[in-house]
Structures are given as C-alpha cells and as structure tokens.
Design a protein around this motif. Sequence first.
Motif, PDB file in Angstrom:
ATOM      1  N   GLY A 236       0.820  -1.203   0.000  1.00  0.00           N
ATOM      2  CA  GLY A 236       0.000   0.000   0.000  1.00  0.00           C
ATOM      3  C   GLY A 236       0.852   1.250   0.000  1.00  0.00           C
ATOM      4  N   ALA A 237       1.937   1.220  -0.751  1.00  0.00           N
ATOM      5  CA  ALA A 237       2.937   2.285  -0.713  1.00  0.00           C
ATOM      6  C   ALA A 237       2.784   3.240  -1.883  1.00  0.00           C
ATOM      7  CB  ALA A 237       4.338   1.667  -0.730  1.00  0.00           C
ATOM      8  N   GLY A 238       3.437   4.377  -1.773  1.00  0.00           N
ATOM      9  CA  GLY A 238       3.619   5.293  -2.886  1.00  0.00           C
ATOM     10  C   GLY A 238       5.035   5.167  -3.412  1.00  0.00           C
ATOM     11  N   VAL A 239       5.237   5.553  -4.667  1.00  0.00           N
ATOM     12  CA  VAL A 239       6.559   5.428  -5.293  1.00  0.00           C
ATOM     13  C   VAL A 239       6.978   6.768  -5.879  1.00  0.00           C
ATOM     14  CG1 VAL A 239       7.984   4.200  -6.958  1.00  0.00           C
ATOM     15  CG2 VAL A 239       6.040   3.029  -5.892  1.00  0.00           C
ATOM     16  N   ALA A 240       8.078   7.291  -5.379  1.00  0.00           N
ATOM     17  CA  ALA A 240       8.700   8.497  -5.942  1.00  0.00           C
ATOM     18  C   ALA A 240       9.887   8.080  -6.794  1.00  0.00           C
ATOM     19  CB  ALA A 240       9.141   9.442  -4.831  1.00  0.00           C
ATOM     20  N   LYS A 241      10.264   8.953  -7.731  1.00  0.00           N
ATOM     21  CA  LYS A 241      11.331   8.626  -8.660  1.00  0.00           C
ATOM     22  C   LYS A 241      12.421   9.688  -8.621  1.00  0.00           C
ATOM     23  CE  LYS A 241       8.400   8.413 -12.185  1.00  0.00           C
ATOM     24  NZ  LYS A 241       7.848   8.148 -13.543  1.00  0.00           N
ATOM     25  N   ALA A 242      13.668   9.250  -8.345  1.00  0.00           N
ATOM     26  CA  ALA A 242      14.806  10.136  -8.562  1.00  0.00           C
ATOM     27  C   ALA A 242      14.876  10.457 -10.054  1.00  0.00           C
ATOM     28  CB  ALA A 242      16.091   9.473  -8.084  1.00  0.00           C
ATOM     29  N   LEU A 243      15.492  11.545 -10.404  1.00  0.00           N
ATOM     30  CA  LEU A 243      15.391  12.026 -11.783  1.00  0.00           C
ATOM     31  C   LEU A 243      15.945  11.021 -12.787  1.00  0.00           C
ATOM     32  CD1 LEU A 243      14.095  14.380 -13.072  1.00  0.00           C
ATOM     33  CD2 LEU A 243      16.226  15.664 -12.919  1.00  0.00           C
ATOM     34  N   LEU A 244      17.035  10.329 -12.437  1.00  0.00           N
ATOM     35  CA  LEU A 244      17.569   9.318 -13.347  1.00  0.00           C
ATOM     36  C   LEU A 244      16.674   8.089 -13.429  1.00  0.00           C
ATOM     37  CD1 LEU A 244      21.408   9.506 -12.619  1.00  0.00           C
ATOM     38  CD2 LEU A 244      20.229  10.170 -14.721  1.00  0.00           C
ATOM     39  N   GLY A 245      15.731   7.973 -12.525  1.00  0.00           N
ATOM     40  CA  GLY A 245      14.777   6.872 -12.560  1.00  0.00           C
ATOM     41  C   GLY A 245      13.423   7.280 -13.107  1.00  0.00           C
ATOM     42  N   LYS A 246      13.360   8.421 -13.767  1.00  0.00           N
ATOM     43  CA  LYS A 246      12.074   8.925 -14.262  1.00  0.00           C
ATOM     44  C   LYS A 246      11.377   7.938 -15.175  1.00  0.00           C
ATOM     45  CE  LYS A 246       9.857  12.829 -16.622  1.00  0.00           C
ATOM     46  NZ  LYS A 246       8.793  12.996 -15.613  1.00  0.00           N
ATOM     47  N   ASP A 247      12.137   7.222 -16.006  1.00  0.00           N
ATOM     48  CA  ASP A 247      11.523   6.299 -16.957  1.00  0.00           C
ATOM     49  C   ASP A 247      11.418   4.867 -16.434  1.00  0.00           C
ATOM     50  OD1 ASP A 247      14.210   5.707 -16.994  1.00  0.00           O
ATOM     51  OD2 ASP A 247      14.415   5.684 -19.167  1.00  0.00           O
ATOM     52  N   VAL A 248      11.745   4.654 -15.165  1.00  0.00           N
ATOM     53  CA  VAL A 248      11.634   3.303 -14.598  1.00  0.00           C
ATOM     54  C   VAL A 248      10.182   2.853 -14.568  1.00  0.00           C
ATOM     55  CG1 VAL A 248      11.877   1.978 -12.458  1.00  0.00           C
ATOM     56  CG2 VAL A 248      13.765   3.403 -13.264  1.00  0.00           C
ATOM     57  N   TRP A 397      10.804  21.311 -16.257  1.00  0.00           N
ATOM     58  CA  TRP A 397       9.580  20.969 -16.996  1.00  0.00           C
ATOM     59  C   TRP A 397       9.657  19.514 -17.476  1.00  0.00           C
ATOM     60  CZ3 TRP A 397       8.616  24.851 -14.542  1.00  0.00           C
ATOM     61  CH2 TRP A 397       9.224  26.094 -14.708  1.00  0.00           C
ATOM     62  N   PHE A 398      10.844  19.036 -17.818  1.00  0.00           N
ATOM     63  CA  PHE A 398      11.052  17.624 -18.124  1.00  0.00           C
ATOM     64  C   PHE A 398      10.673  16.762 -16.919  1.00  0.00           C
ATOM     65  CE2 PHE A 398      14.170  14.189 -17.357  1.00  0.00           C
ATOM     66  CZ  PHE A 398      13.921  13.347 -18.430  1.00  0.00           C
ATOM     67  N   ALA A 399      11.121  17.180 -15.741  1.00  0.00           N
ATOM     68  CA  ALA A 399      10.902  16.395 -14.531  1.00  0.00           C
ATOM     69  C   ALA A 399       9.431  16.352 -14.132  1.00  0.00           C
ATOM     70  CB  ALA A 399      11.725  16.963 -13.382  1.00  0.00           C
ATOM     71  N   ARG A 400       8.709  17.443 -14.345  1.00  0.00           N
ATOM     72  CA  ARG A 400       7.342  17.544 -13.816  1.00  0.00           C
ATOM     73  C   ARG A 400       6.268  17.384 -14.878  1.00  0.00           C
ATOM     74  NH1 ARG A 400       8.687  22.942 -10.263  1.00  0.00           N
ATOM     75  NH2 ARG A 400      10.169  21.970  -8.837  1.00  0.00           N
ATOM     76  N   ASP A 401       6.419  18.064 -16.017  1.00  0.00           N
ATOM     77  CA  ASP A 401       5.330  18.140 -16.997  1.00  0.00           C
ATOM     78  C   ASP A 401       5.353  17.014 -18.023  1.00  0.00           C
ATOM     79  OD1 ASP A 401       3.901  20.912 -16.523  1.00  0.00           O
ATOM     80  OD2 ASP A 401       6.045  21.273 -16.292  1.00  0.00           O
TER      81      ASP A 401
END
Length: 598
Positions: A236-248, A397-401
């Motif tokens: 029941g967790a949430g998952v955040a992504k470091a920027l190099l893991g954006k496409d994981v 904008w790459f990271a967020r949008d």
Amino acid sequence: MAKMTSDFFIERLKAWGVTRIYGYPGDGINGVLGALQRANKAGDGIEFIQVRHEEMAAFMAAGHAKFTGELGVCLSTGGPGATHLLTGLYDAKMDHVPVLAIAGQAEVTARGASYQQELNLDRVFADVANFVQEVASPSQVRHLVDRGVRIAVAQNGVTVLVLPKDIQEEPWQDLPHVHGFTHSGPGYQRPKVVPYQQDLQRAADILNAGKKVAILVGAGARGAALEVVQLANVLGAGVAKALLGKDVLADDAPFITGSIGLLGTKPSYDMMMNCDTLLMIGTGFPWTEFLPKEGQARAVQVDIDPAMLGLRYPAEVNLHGDSAETLRELLPLLQHKDDRSWQEEIARGVKEWWQTLEERAMASAKPVNPQRVVWEMSPLLPDDAIVTSDSGSCANWFARDYKVKQGQRASLSGGLACMGAAVPYAIAAKFAYPAKTVVALVGDGAMQMNNMAELITIQKYWQGWSDPRLIVCVFNNQDLNQVTWEQRVMEGNPRFEATQDIPDVGYARFAESLGLKGIFVDDPEQLQSAWQEALAADRPVVLEVKTDPEVAPLPPHITLKQAKAFMASMAKGDRSAGKVLADTASQLINEILPGKKS
C-alpha cells in the motif's frame, strides 16, 4: 600488409562486442583510425561516428550506455583532444554507466621530453577512471583491453586506454608462452547478486511493520519495474522517482508521485515528510532535505553497488544485490496490507498535482509558458519515444510536466548536472535505435555552449536513419534561467544582467540553413500543431519556442529562508519583478504572509 598493433586493438574491441565509436580524429590516434578503415574495408569493422567536439563524443558514449545498457566507446587524439573528453567521462562516472575512452599520445620515444601535445594522461584521467593505463609495449594491448573493458562493464564505470602513436604502428606479434607475459581473454557475464535470506527477512520485517511506506527508485531499479509495482501494491505504498529513474515506471498509476527533489513534485515531498518507512531501490538521490528527517522513518536500501548503501539515509538493513533479483526474493516475505488509507491519500495528492500542473502550464505568459511546451508534447509522443533533457530550467519541466508512458525512455545528466548533454544523448539514442522518435529538450544557453555544433552531426548522418525523426526543442528565453532563479531564491540577489543575458539566436533558421527543418513558435496556441508538425516531419527538426523567463522553476516546497530571499531580490530592484507569473511566484509570497508556517 603485416598486422599492426592497432589492427589487433580493433579486433579485440570487436571481440568484446563494440559496434560503434564516437570520436574526432587527430594525428595522435591515426594508427587506430587506419585500423578502423582497414577493418571496415574487410567487412568486419566498427562504425565510427565523427562528432564536432570530443566532449560531445564522451557524452554520446555515456548516452549510448544509458539507453542500451552496453559499453559506450569514445575516441580522441592526445593532448587537447584527450582533455576534452573529461566532462563527458565524469558524466558517465557519476551516473554509473560503462564507458571506454581511447586516447592517443605522443610517441613513447619522446615521452618525458615536454613534447608537443605530450600530457601525463594516466594522471589526468586518474580521478575519473576506474581503470586507466598507458600502453608501453604492444604486448600489453591484449590484457589492457580485456581487463579495461571487463572493469568498465562490471563496475559500471570508466576505463581509459592511452595509446602512444608509435605503439599503434608497431607490428603485432602473438604473445610468447614465457615468463613476463600474460595471456588474457575477453568475455564477462554479470552474476546474480542477492542478499542472504536472513537479511531479506530483516528487511521484510521492517516493511511489514510500516503503516506509511514510501518507495524511492532510481536508475538502478530500471529492470525491476514489475517488482516495484507488485511491492507497492502489497505494501500500500507510494513510489517516488529520482530524476535518473524517471523512466523506470510510467506516470499513469495513481500511487506514482513523480520526481523528487529540487525538480520534484509536491506529492513526492509530502510522502517523504509523512512516511514512517522508506525503501530505496537503486538510487543515489543526493538531497537529504527531501528525504524523511533522520529518525522519522525506518529504512531499507537495495543497491548493486555497496559503496552507495547507507550513504543518503541511515538504513537499518542494507541489501547488496541486483534490484529485480532482490525484490523477487523479498516479495514472498511481505504481508499484504489491508489498510489502504495511506496509498489513497497519496493518490488524491497525485491527482490534485496533475491538475495543478495543467493549470500552471496553461497560465498566460509573455509570450509562451515553458511548462506548456512540455505539457503539450507529452501526450503526442509515440509509446517508444526517447526523451533527453539538458540541465537548467528546462529540466524542471522535463521532470514535472513530461508524463512518461510505459515503454518510453528518458534521461539527462544526473550526478554531474552538466549543460550540453541533451543533444549528444539524443544523437546516441538515435544511432542505437534509428527507428524510434527521439526528442531533446534544450535551453538556449546549452545550445549556444556546444549543442548547436552537433546539429551539424545530425545533418551529416540523419539520412542513414530508418526513421528520421529527431526533434531538438529549444527554450529560447535569452536567459541562463536556472541560475537566474537560484540568484533570486537561494542568494536573495536580483537578476544580474551581466551574467544572465545571452544573445537571441535564430535556432530554427540555423537548422534550415543546414537542410534540417526549423519551426519557430511565439504563440502558445500554436504549440500543439507545432509538435504535430515536428513529429510528422521527414527530417530532423529544431523546434524553437520563445519562452517567458519569468515562469519560476520553483522547488516543491519553499522554506521561509528561500521566500525571504526571493522577496529581498525583488526589493533590491530586480527589473523583472513585475512580470513574474502570479501562479508560481505566489508560492513564495504566501510563505511570508501572516499565518503561514515555515
């Protein structure tokens, strides 16, 4: 013609599976270039891609490694050509990808004589390289290639081989079976690395006890997407992504909070500030202030590199292992959590955040809101597109949008955060996957620094790609924008025109002069159609958008100190103060209004 040492060198690279080298010629490496030419003529060569600058060759090698998982290879002459490689090699080192650099050198007979272009390159590269060696005899070449490539691949690091000019041209002889010689061989297969069962159980006990579990993934989790999703569903967790893991992971799941850190999202920040358990997988995310406060959360970390364990947050259990293999062993030990209130709270925050991003992207600007450039791009990209970003405000904008779809790939210079990586990354991606659409998001600062020249490289090679679509999207705001906002928010200083103003260059017109397609946009209502036109073009495109520099690339949480610094910069006479967009600047201003807490 007798085989030369350089011929054997190319044969050995071929035996290791090298198919492409990015580089720039020079007399110090001519022996190797001659061997490449002879091998190509014989039909058993390695493709050579001629770039405009050796730094770009090293970035392309790093990009190749990032997008393929294979060894990236770059080449230069000695002296200045070799030193030009350094920045791209540091990018590979800091983002943990395997790269081999081949550098020329003055003749052995002249070493130590302060000869032209003679540098002690083994010392120059000592910090960046996991393995660096200058060849002193032809008999070394075999084991230096074998050992150097194996180290780069096994350690996800950099190897530098320095080849003096005369050594390259020495006749090659098979090694004798006598004392003083070593007989090496090519080949390496990465092993299965998993922790001991008792350590997996200790980790499971911590995760099972948690009521508010947060997961943070980085590039090291790329092969474990399925396992991460299964883990989140069980816990029941949430998952955040470091920027190099954006496409994981794709951004379509409600529990994916998106990027974390200065370029991150509010849901990621809120999750980290409120979790009681943290699981980090394949990440070296550096910013402590965006992780839970020490003592707030119990933590477990998984990483293939033991040097990264326990480095960012004190974990009770550090699991040295491959992400996918380790999670597969861990999953059967976890207990399904029936209480979904934590995950549902995260999902509500994520939904609200995407709505906020849309509102910000569609807010009016002078002339075009840079957030909208990426917002309009995101849904139009093919499912297998590859997106690169430069450092600077466009990375926000790459990271967020940019909403990543399953099957898409994306990257940027992470640990080094270097300007100038987006276009060479995109070129490397296009050579590796010529049938895929590739997009580079670039600020005008990086374009002027070194990326404009690589448009010439694109022009030189694009007609050999099965699908010609490579789009370089330039955010033209005539401002070194990220630094401008750092001056305002971090230092409390007004924008310093002497350092921040950059010339207005016709990037689209420059592309047209090369025979590429250029599209210029200064009306936000034209953005969608411009992206559609670019994605349907029969050749590479430079999409130049005149963007507003006063749209603030703010972090997801503003401290009272940062808010006061920003207001101080406005009070000190920042000439753009009156133009800053209200929907973003208000985040700062609200922090110092009565009743607001720091």
